[in-house]
Design an enzyme around this catalytic site. Sequence first.
Site, short mmCIF file in Angstrom:
data_model
loop_
_atom_site.label_atom_id
_atom_site.label_comp_id
_atom_site.label_asym_id
_atom_site.label_seq_id
_atom_site.Cartn_x
_atom_site.Cartn_y
_atom_site.Cartn_z
CG HIS A 105 4.53 20.43 68.36
ND1 HIS A 105 3.23 20.30 67.93
CD2 HIS A 105 4.54 21.46 69.23
CE1 HIS A 105 2.49 21.23 68.52
NE2 HIS A 105 3.26 21.94 69.32
CD GLN A 163 5.38 24.60 67.75
OE1 GLN A 163 5.18 24.65 68.96
NE2 GLN A 163 4.40 24.55 66.88
CD GLU A 194 -0.31 23.12 70.24
OE1 GLU A 194 0.92 23.09 70.42
OE2 GLU A 194 -0.83 23.71 69.29
CD GLU A 204 4.43 26.79 64.31
OE1 GLU A 204 3.84 26.96 65.38
OE2 GLU A 204 4.20 25.84 63.54
CG HIS A 234 3.65 23.84 73.89
ND1 HIS A 234 4.11 25.05 73.42
CD2 HIS A 234 3.18 23.19 72.79
CE1 HIS A 234 3.91 25.13 72.11
NE2 HIS A 234 3.34 24.01 71.70
CO CO Z 1 2.58 23.84 69.77
#
Ligand code: CO
Length: 132
Positions: A7, A54, A128, A43, A78
């Site tokens: 994502h 996301q 991530e 989210e 991110h």
């Molecule tokens: Co994330």
Amino acid sequence: MFTEIDHVAIAVNDLEAAIDYYRETFGCDVDHREVVEKDGVEEALLRVADSYIQLLTPTRDDSPVAKYLATKGEGIHHVGYRVDDCASALESVKSHGYRVIDEQPRPGSRGTTVAFVHPKTAFGTLIELVQE
Ligand code: CO
């Protein structure tokens, strides 16, 4: 080690408005919604092929995403990369002497196992690692 982009996370002030924007403009539907209490975020995941956008919004003032929005404003927060083994990917970062945020893998949303890598030694990107 990366098998796919899981994502791209975008921090927004108004989650409903952002969902509407992606739905109305690009025809994206919400695949999954979740409040992650520990991280202080809500989210919404919008599927794009095998990956997701996301949309992230804070649920409380001391959330890291609240701080991000206050200092940097809305935008890309991110990038989540899918890995087969979160622990070994995290160990690779550490063994190369780079900084991490999570010393150990931990539960993420959707039942995933995740770990965050510090942007300071990752050329400015919060990374991530996502194991399904
Ligand atoms: Co994330």
